[in-house]
Write a protein that holds these residues in place. Sequence first.
Motif, PDB file in Angstrom:
ATOM      1  N   ALA A  12       0.806  -1.216   0.000  1.00  0.00           N
ATOM      2  CA  ALA A  12       0.000   0.000   0.000  1.00  0.00           C
ATOM      3  C   ALA A  12       0.840   1.267   0.000  1.00  0.00           C
ATOM      4  O   ALA A  12       0.310   2.367   0.150  1.00  0.00           O
ATOM      5  N   GLY A  13       2.161   1.102  -0.170  1.00  0.00           N
ATOM      6  CA  GLY A  13       3.017   2.282  -0.238  1.00  0.00           C
ATOM      7  C   GLY A  13       4.057   2.356   0.861  1.00  0.00           C
ATOM      8  O   GLY A  13       4.942   3.209   0.827  1.00  0.00           O
ATOM      9  N   GLU A  14       3.971   1.439   1.848  1.00  0.00           N
ATOM     10  CA  GLU A  14       4.945   1.429   2.936  1.00  0.00           C
ATOM     11  C   GLU A  14       5.690   0.094   2.966  1.00  0.00           C
ATOM     12  O   GLU A  14       5.169  -0.928   2.543  1.00  0.00           O
ATOM     13  N   ASN A  15       6.918   0.145   3.477  1.00  0.00           N
ATOM     14  CA  ASN A  15       7.770  -1.059   3.597  1.00  0.00           C
ATOM     15  C   ASN A  15       7.970  -1.742   2.241  1.00  0.00           C
ATOM     16  O   ASN A  15       7.882  -2.972   2.129  1.00  0.00           O
ATOM     17  N   TYR A  16       8.258  -0.947   1.228  1.00  0.00           N
ATOM     18  CA  TYR A  16       8.460  -1.491  -0.115  1.00  0.00           C
ATOM     19  C   TYR A  16       9.603  -2.495  -0.136  1.00  0.00           C
ATOM     20  O   TYR A  16       9.503  -3.535  -0.795  1.00  0.00           O
ATOM     21  N   HIS A  17      10.685  -2.197   0.584  1.00  0.00           N
ATOM     22  CA  HIS A  17      11.863  -3.072   0.558  1.00  0.00           C
ATOM     23  C   HIS A  17      11.523  -4.490   1.008  1.00  0.00           C
ATOM     24  O   HIS A  17      12.080  -5.460   0.499  1.00  0.00           O
ATOM     25  N   ILE A  18      10.614  -4.594   1.972  1.00  0.00           N
ATOM     26  CA  ILE A  18      10.212  -5.912   2.454  1.00  0.00           C
ATOM     27  C   ILE A  18       9.271  -6.581   1.454  1.00  0.00           C
ATOM     28  O   ILE A  18       9.419  -7.761   1.121  1.00  0.00           O
ATOM     29  N   TRP A  19       8.300  -5.818   0.957  1.00  0.00           N
ATOM     30  CA  TRP A  19       7.338  -6.371  -0.001  1.00  0.00           C
ATOM     31  C   TRP A  19       8.042  -6.892  -1.248  1.00  0.00           C
ATOM     32  O   TRP A  19       7.692  -7.966  -1.772  1.00  0.00           O
ATOM     33  N   VAL A  20       9.021  -6.170  -1.741  1.00  0.00           N
ATOM     34  CA  VAL A  20       9.654  -6.551  -3.004  1.00  0.00           C
ATOM     35  C   VAL A  20      10.429  -7.864  -2.867  1.00  0.00           C
ATOM     36  O   VAL A  20      10.465  -8.677  -3.797  1.00  0.00           O
ATOM     37  N   VAL A  21      11.022  -8.100  -1.695  1.00  0.00           N
ATOM     38  CA  VAL A  21      11.725  -9.369  -1.454  1.00  0.00           C
ATOM     39  C   VAL A  21      10.727 -10.519  -1.428  1.00  0.00           C
ATOM     40  O   VAL A  21      10.944 -11.583  -2.029  1.00  0.00           O
ATOM     41  N   LYS A  22       9.588 -10.295  -0.750  1.00  0.00           N
ATOM     42  CA  LYS A  22       8.558 -11.335  -0.665  1.00  0.00           C
ATOM     43  C   LYS A  22       7.936 -11.628  -2.033  1.00  0.00           C
ATOM     44  O   LYS A  22       7.688 -12.789  -2.378  1.00  0.00           O
ATOM     45  N   MET A  23       7.675 -10.566  -2.802  1.00  0.00           N
ATOM     46  CA  MET A  23       7.069 -10.758  -4.126  1.00  0.00           C
ATOM     47  C   MET A  23       8.032 -11.484  -5.067  1.00  0.00           C
ATOM     48  O   MET A  23       7.621 -12.361  -5.837  1.00  0.00           O
ATOM     49  N   LYS A  24       9.298 -11.147  -4.998  1.00  0.00           N
ATOM     50  CA  LYS A  24      10.293 -11.823  -5.847  1.00  0.00           C
ATOM     51  C   LYS A  24      10.342 -13.316  -5.518  1.00  0.00           C
ATOM     52  O   LYS A  24      10.353 -14.163  -6.421  1.00  0.00           O
TER      53      LYS A  24
END
Length: 208
Positions: A12-24
């Motif tokens: 939703a716009g916060e903690n992108y660094h964490i989300w991107v690792v999980k999505m990858k």
Amino acid sequence: MSFTPPPPLSFAGENYHIWVVKMKTYLQAHDLWSVVENDAEPPPLRANPTIAQMKQHSEECAKKHKVMACLQNGVSDVIFTRVMACDSPKQAWEKLKEEFMGSDKTRQQQLINLRRDFENLKMRESETIKQYSDRIMAIVNNIRLIGDNFSESRVVEKVITTLPEKFESKISSLEDSRDLSAISLSELIKSLYPLEQRMANKQKEHPE
């Protein structure tokens, strides 16, 4: 045994660094990450293809849409409107990366600042070994999330070289019995914990 990993929580716009690792990781688990990396269309079918070849070609073509579905459903509606016009998964991925991680120059400056924070860290007198290592790891994990490789041995070296003098004898005995370049952070903390407890108990019994 089949394994279907749960999709990452909606970004939703916060903690992108964490989300991107999980999505990858999620895309890798479904053998779809290469679609983001390569951004290439499957080669066209040859003349007179077999049914198996047609099926495989159809599956390869569908991967692009599967990745787009993962990305579109992996973000909030507000974020979705920013990538809905993207033609390919790579384009959508790069757009999110540029907006929420910043330019290469911005990330480089972030790394410089974090490395400086890491180098300036020292253990406080009021801290336990665990508290100090947690403070170090908070910075190290931010460095790793930006994409910089940071080895465990470097973290261990930082802890060892910035401990107060009261731990010096224990570190010396560890150096004699262990290869400190190969010891993990958790092993180091476990080795120092008994000494720390003895010192804490002694302090309670004989307060200054």
